[in-house]
Design an enzyme around this catalytic site. Sequence first.
Site, PDB file in Angstrom:
ATOM      1  N   ARG A  67       0.857  -1.190   0.000  1.00 14.22           N
ATOM      2  CA  ARG A  67       0.000   0.000   0.000  1.00 14.22           C
ATOM      3  C   ARG A  67       0.892   1.239   0.000  1.00 14.22           C
ATOM      4  O   ARG A  67       1.676   1.465   0.902  1.00 14.22           O
ATOM      5  CB  ARG A  67      -0.913   0.033   1.220  1.00 14.22           C
ATOM      6  CG  ARG A  67      -1.792   1.272   1.229  1.00 14.22           C
ATOM      7  CD  ARG A  67      -2.650   1.380   2.473  1.00 14.22           C
ATOM      8  NE  ARG A  67      -3.772   0.460   2.445  1.00 14.22           N
ATOM      9  CZ  ARG A  67      -4.570   0.234   3.487  1.00 14.22           C
ATOM     10  NH1 ARG A  67      -4.343   0.849   4.640  1.00 14.22           N
ATOM     11  NH2 ARG A  67      -5.585  -0.604   3.394  1.00 14.22           N
ATOM     12  N   ARG A 187      -4.511   4.041  17.203  1.00  9.85           N
ATOM     13  CA  ARG A 187      -5.302   3.375  16.146  1.00  9.85           C
ATOM     14  C   ARG A 187      -5.056   4.119  14.843  1.00  9.85           C
ATOM     15  O   ARG A 187      -4.354   5.122  14.800  1.00  9.85           O
ATOM     16  CB  ARG A 187      -6.792   3.450  16.543  1.00  9.85           C
ATOM     17  CG  ARG A 187      -7.721   2.471  15.835  1.00  9.85           C
ATOM     18  CD  ARG A 187      -7.454   1.038  16.220  1.00  9.85           C
ATOM     19  NE  ARG A 187      -8.579   0.162  15.918  1.00  9.85           N
ATOM     20  CZ  ARG A 187      -8.745  -0.510  14.784  1.00  9.85           C
ATOM     21  NH1 ARG A 187      -7.873  -0.377  13.798  1.00  9.85           N
ATOM     22  NH2 ARG A 187      -9.789  -1.300  14.612  1.00  9.85           N
ATOM     23  N   GLY A 441     -16.842  -5.625   1.546  1.00  2.57           N
ATOM     24  CA  GLY A 441     -16.894  -7.066   1.804  1.00  2.57           C
ATOM     25  C   GLY A 441     -17.163  -7.471   3.237  1.00  2.57           C
ATOM     26  O   GLY A 441     -17.393  -8.653   3.531  1.00  2.57           O
ATOM     27  N   CYS A 446     -14.558  -0.473   4.257  1.00  2.00           N
ATOM     28  CA  CYS A 446     -13.536   0.180   3.429  1.00  2.00           C
ATOM     29  C   CYS A 446     -14.141   0.746   2.144  1.00  2.00           C
ATOM     30  O   CYS A 446     -13.649   1.717   1.596  1.00  2.00           O
ATOM     31  CB  CYS A 446     -12.438  -0.809   3.080  1.00  2.00           C
ATOM     32  SG  CYS A 446     -11.704  -1.575   4.529  1.00  2.00           S
TER      33      CYS A 446
HETATM   34 FE1  SRM Z   1      -9.795  -0.423   5.040  1.00  2.00          FE
HETATM   35  C1  SRM Z   1      -8.653  -2.730   7.183  1.00  2.00           C
HETATM   36  C2  SRM Z   1      -8.561  -2.178   2.490  1.00  2.00           C
HETATM   37  C3  SRM Z   1     -10.202   2.274   3.079  1.00  2.00           C
HETATM   38  C4  SRM Z   1     -11.893   0.931   7.378  1.00  2.00           C
HETATM   39  N1  SRM Z   1      -8.718  -2.137   4.903  1.00  2.00           N
HETATM   40  C5  SRM Z   1      -8.327  -2.925   5.972  1.00  2.00           C
HETATM   41  C6  SRM Z   1      -7.352  -3.988   5.478  1.00  2.00           C
HETATM   42  C7  SRM Z   1      -5.978  -3.429   5.633  1.00  2.00           C
HETATM   43  C8  SRM Z   1      -7.496  -5.302   6.257  1.00  2.00           C
HETATM   44  C9  SRM Z   1      -6.452  -6.319   5.872  1.00  2.00           C
HETATM   45  O1  SRM Z   1      -5.333  -6.269   6.358  1.00  2.00           O
HETATM   46  O2  SRM Z   1      -6.786  -7.174   5.065  1.00  2.00           O
HETATM   47  C10 SRM Z   1      -7.798  -4.104   4.001  1.00  2.00           C
HETATM   48  C11 SRM Z   1      -6.752  -4.557   3.010  1.00  2.00           C
HETATM   49  C12 SRM Z   1      -7.398  -5.390   1.928  1.00  2.00           C
HETATM   50  C13 SRM Z   1      -6.580  -5.502   0.696  1.00  2.00           C
HETATM   51  O3  SRM Z   1      -5.869  -6.513   0.522  1.00  2.00           O
HETATM   52  O4  SRM Z   1      -6.680  -4.620  -0.149  1.00  2.00           O
HETATM   53  C14 SRM Z   1      -8.382  -2.727   3.775  1.00  2.00           C
HETATM   54  N2  SRM Z   1      -9.347   0.003   3.179  1.00  2.00           N
HETATM   55  C15 SRM Z   1      -8.949  -0.889   2.243  1.00  2.00           C
HETATM   56  C16 SRM Z   1      -8.963  -0.279   0.853  1.00  2.00           C
HETATM   57  C17 SRM Z   1      -7.867  -0.819  -0.054  1.00  2.00           C
HETATM   58  C18 SRM Z   1     -10.343  -0.509   0.209  1.00  2.00           C
HETATM   59  C19 SRM Z   1     -10.369  -0.260  -1.280  1.00  2.00           C
HETATM   60  O5  SRM Z   1     -10.488  -1.250  -2.008  1.00  2.00           O
HETATM   61  O6  SRM Z   1     -10.251   0.893  -1.701  1.00  2.00           O
HETATM   62  C20 SRM Z   1      -8.851   1.209   1.228  1.00  2.00           C
HETATM   63  C21 SRM Z   1      -7.423   1.650   1.344  1.00  2.00           C
HETATM   64  C22 SRM Z   1      -7.297   3.104   1.672  1.00  2.00           C
HETATM   65  C23 SRM Z   1      -5.869   3.579   1.616  1.00  2.00           C
HETATM   66  O7  SRM Z   1      -5.370   3.765   0.507  1.00  2.00           O
HETATM   67  O8  SRM Z   1      -5.279   3.769   2.683  1.00  2.00           O
HETATM   68  C24 SRM Z   1      -9.508   1.197   2.600  1.00  2.00           C
HETATM   69  N3  SRM Z   1     -10.795   1.300   5.258  1.00  2.00           N
HETATM   70  C25 SRM Z   1     -10.926   2.242   4.283  1.00  2.00           C
HETATM   71  C26 SRM Z   1     -11.942   3.190   4.649  1.00  2.00           C
HETATM   72  C27 SRM Z   1     -12.473   4.331   3.770  1.00  2.00           C
HETATM   73  C28 SRM Z   1     -11.796   5.640   3.967  1.00  2.00           C
HETATM   74  O9  SRM Z   1     -10.711   5.727   4.562  1.00  2.00           O
HETATM   75  O10 SRM Z   1     -12.373   6.610   3.506  1.00  2.00           O
HETATM   76  C29 SRM Z   1     -12.418   2.795   5.887  1.00  2.00           C
HETATM   77  C30 SRM Z   1     -13.578   3.437   6.684  1.00  2.00           C
HETATM   78  C31 SRM Z   1     -13.199   4.774   7.225  1.00  2.00           C
HETATM   79  C32 SRM Z   1     -12.457   4.695   8.524  1.00  2.00           C
HETATM   80  O11 SRM Z   1     -11.344   4.183   8.552  1.00  2.00           O
HETATM   81  O12 SRM Z   1     -13.004   5.170   9.527  1.00  2.00           O
HETATM   82  C33 SRM Z   1     -11.687   1.603   6.260  1.00  2.00           C
HETATM   83  N4  SRM Z   1     -10.180  -0.838   7.027  1.00  2.00           N
HETATM   84  C34 SRM Z   1     -11.122  -0.218   7.799  1.00  2.00           C
HETATM   85  C35 SRM Z   1     -11.210  -0.879   9.068  1.00  2.00           C
HETATM   86  C36 SRM Z   1     -12.155  -0.505  10.239  1.00  2.00           C
HETATM   87  C37 SRM Z   1     -11.503   0.521  11.119  1.00  2.00           C
HETATM   88  C38 SRM Z   1     -12.101   0.598  12.501  1.00  2.00           C
HETATM   89  O13 SRM Z   1     -11.911   1.635  13.157  1.00  2.00           O
HETATM   90  O14 SRM Z   1     -12.718  -0.371  12.954  1.00  2.00           O
HETATM   91  C39 SRM Z   1     -10.277  -1.939   9.021  1.00  2.00           C
HETATM   92  C40 SRM Z   1      -9.975  -2.962  10.130  1.00  2.00           C
HETATM   93  C41 SRM Z   1      -9.152  -2.403  11.232  1.00  2.00           C
HETATM   94  O15 SRM Z   1      -8.499  -1.364  11.108  1.00  2.00           O
HETATM   95  O16 SRM Z   1      -9.189  -3.046  12.281  1.00  2.00           O
HETATM   96  C42 SRM Z   1      -9.660  -1.886   7.731  1.00  2.00           C
HETATM   97 FE1  SF4 Z   2     -13.654  -5.782   4.778  1.00  2.00          FE
HETATM   98 FE2  SF4 Z   2     -12.071  -3.763   4.085  1.00  2.00          FE
HETATM   99 FE3  SF4 Z   2     -11.413  -6.246   3.454  1.00  2.00          FE
HETATM  100 FE4  SF4 Z   2     -13.417  -5.006   2.204  1.00  2.00          FE
HETATM  101  S1  SF4 Z   2     -11.227  -4.499   2.122  1.00  2.00           S
HETATM  102  S2  SF4 Z   2     -13.443  -7.080   2.946  1.00  2.00           S
HETATM  103  S3  SF4 Z   2     -14.333  -3.885   3.904  1.00  2.00           S
HETATM  104  S4  SF4 Z   2     -11.545  -5.336   5.506  1.00  2.00           S
END
Ligand code: SRM
Ligand code: SF4
Length: 521
Positions: A67, A187, A441, A446
Site C-alpha cells: 500500500r 489506532r 466485503g 472500506c
Molecule cells: Fe480499510 C482494514 C482495504 C479504506 C476501514 N482495509 C483494511 C485492510 C488493511 C485489512 C487487511 O489487512 O486485510 C484491508 C486490506 C485489503 C486488501 O488486501 O486490499 C483494507 N481500506 C482498504 C482499501 C484498499 C479498500 C479499497 O479497495 O479501496 C482502502 C485503502 C485506503 C488507503 O489507501 O489507505 C480502505 N478502510 C478504508 C476506509 C475508507 C476511507 O478511509 O475513507 C475505511 C472506513 C473509514 C475509517 O477508517 O473510519 C476503512 N479498514 C477499515 C477498518 C475498520 C476501522 C475501525 O476503526 O474499525 C479496518 C480494520 C481495522 O483497522 O481493524 C480496515
Molecule cells: Fe472488509 Fe475492508 Fe477487506 Fe473489504 S477491504 S473485505 S471492507 S476489511
Amino acid sequence: MTNADTKTKLNPIEKAKAAKHPLLLHQELEHFAQIGWEAMDEFERNMGLKWLGFFYRTVTPGKFMLRMRIPNGILTSNQLRVLAEITQRYCQAGGFQDQGNADITTRQNIQLRGIRIQDIGDIIKRLREADMTSVQSGMDNVRNITGDPIAGLDADELIDTRELVQQIQDMITDKGDGNFELSNLPRKFNIAVTGGRDNSVHAEINDLAFIPAYKDSVLGFNVLVGGYFSPKGVAAAIGMNVWVSPEQVVALSKAILEVFRDNGSRGNRQKTRLMYLIEEWGVEKFRAEVEKQLGYELAEAAPKDEIDWEKRDHIGVYKQKQPGLNYVGLHIPVGRMYADEMFELARMAEVYGSGELRLTVEQNLIIINIPDSRLDALLEEPLLQRFSVNPDPLKRSLVSCTGAEFCGFAIIETKNRALAIIKEVEAELSVPSTVRIHWTGCPNSCGQPQVADIGLMGTKARKDGQMVEAVDIWMGGKVGKDAHLGSLVMEKIPCEDLKPLLHKLLIEHFDASPRQQAVMV
Ligand code: SRM
Ligand code: SF4
C-alpha cells in the site's frame, strides 16, 4: 469497561509495539529475505510490516500487498511507470487473474499485489529513488492524506490543497523515511483537506478534516474531527469549533495527533479511534488540550463553510482554469489496473498532457494539462474503450473494496461480483442519472457503503438450509453539500437474490425503467 479503564489495560498490539517499534523492521529485511515468510515472527509478518507499507495476505500465502502513499492522489508519469514496473516484475499471480495487479483505493491511493518477502527491500529502494514512499500506510498510523483531485486546475477552487497535503505527509512521515514520533498512535487515523466547493474527499468520514471557510473575510478552514467507520459503529465527524488559516494546518494536525497519541485509549481496539477520546472528554476539553499542545489559542469556527456544491466525479472532459488546457477523467472499473495498462496510462499522460496524473476517492484516474489540440487524439486511444470517459450511469459511480479475492476479513467476494451484477442490471434497466452503488466485503466499511445511494455490505445469510454470501443494504448516503451518512435499511439479502431487489430499488427510488425488449420478427 469505560474508555478510562481500557487505558490501563494494553491490548496485545500495544504490547508488541512496545517491545519493538515496527519501523525498526526496515533494518531486518535482508534477514527476513533469508529466513523466508514462514519462519518470521507472526506479529512482525502479519502486522509489523504494515508500518513499511507491506500487508501480508493470508488469502494468498507467502504474498504481500504493497500500500503506497500518494498524497492528494497526485502521481507523475515516471512514478506510475515505476509502479507498473514493480507490478510487472515483482507481483505474481495471486487473485483470480494470473497476473499481478494494482488497485486504486477509496483513499486516492494505489495498492499492488502478490509481492514476495525477498523483494521488499528492492521495492522500497525503487520507490525512494522515484520520490515515493509506502511508509506508515497501515495499522496505527495516519493513512494516505486526501485532497482535491483537481487542485490547481479548478477555476472555482478556493484553496489549493496540494502543498498542504504534501506538508502534512512530510511532517508525519519525516519526508517519507518514517517518523518514530508519530507512528505509534492508538489506532488508524484519516486526514482529508478539501479546497473546493464540493467536498470531493468525503471530509465527514475522516478523523480530521479541513473544509474551506471565510473568517473575517480571510479564507481558511473550519475543522472537523472524529469521523470513523467500524464494525461496532459509525460516526460522521463533528465540528471542533475551530477555524485555522492555511499556514496553521500542519501545526494543528501535529498537535491533534500528539494529543491523540498521548491520551487516546490503548485498550479495547474497537474503542480506540479519535472519536472515543472526544466523547470521553467532550469537544471543549479536547479543543483546550489541543490548544495547550499548540501553545496558543485557536480562533472560533467560521459561522458557515463554503461547501455548497453537489459532488463532482470528474469523469469526462473538462476545461481547466489554465486557458487552452483540459483534464480528462477516466473511469477505472472498481479501481483495478494491470501493468500493461499502467504503462499505457503513463505514456498517455506524457504524450497528451504534462505527465501528471491524479487519483480520486471513487477509484478513478485523471490525466491533466491536455491542450485543446491534443484532446481528439487522446479520446481515440484504444485504452479508453476499457477506461471510458463516458461510462454507463451505474458503472460510472460503482465503488468496491477489495473483498474475498485478497482480503482475509472479507465475508464475500466484491469487485468481480459488483461489475458482473451492474452489467446485467444495466442491460435490463434504463437509469436516467448516476446512482452511487458502493460494495464492501465486511463491516469494516472500506468501500464506504454509508456514503452511497445504495451501499452493500458483505455478510452471511441462511438460504434453503445453507449459509450463503449475502449483503446488508444501506441507503440515503449524501455526499458533497449537506453530506450525511446513510442508514441500514435491509439485512441479509443473499447475493443470488440481489439483482431483482436492485431492480426494485432503482425503479422505486431512482426513476429507472425496464428497457424495451427487442422486437422479435
Ligand atoms: Fe480499510 C482494514 C482495504 C479504506 C476501514 N482495509 C483494511 C485492510 C488493511 C485489512 C487487511 O489487512 O486485510 C484491508 C486490506 C485489503 C486488501 O488486501 O486490499 C483494507 N481500506 C482498504 C482499501 C484498499 C479498500 C479499497 O479497495 O479501496 C482502502 C485503502 C485506503 C488507503 O489507501 O489507505 C480502505 N478502510 C478504508 C476506509 C475508507 C476511507 O478511509 O475513507 C475505511 C472506513 C473509514 C475509517 O477508517 O473510519 C476503512 N479498514 C477499515 C477498518 C475498520 C476501522 C475501525 O476503526 O474499525 C479496518 C480494520 C481495522 O483497522 O481493524 C480496515
Ligand atoms: Fe472488509 Fe475492508 Fe477487506 Fe473489504 S477491504 S473485505 S471492507 S476489511
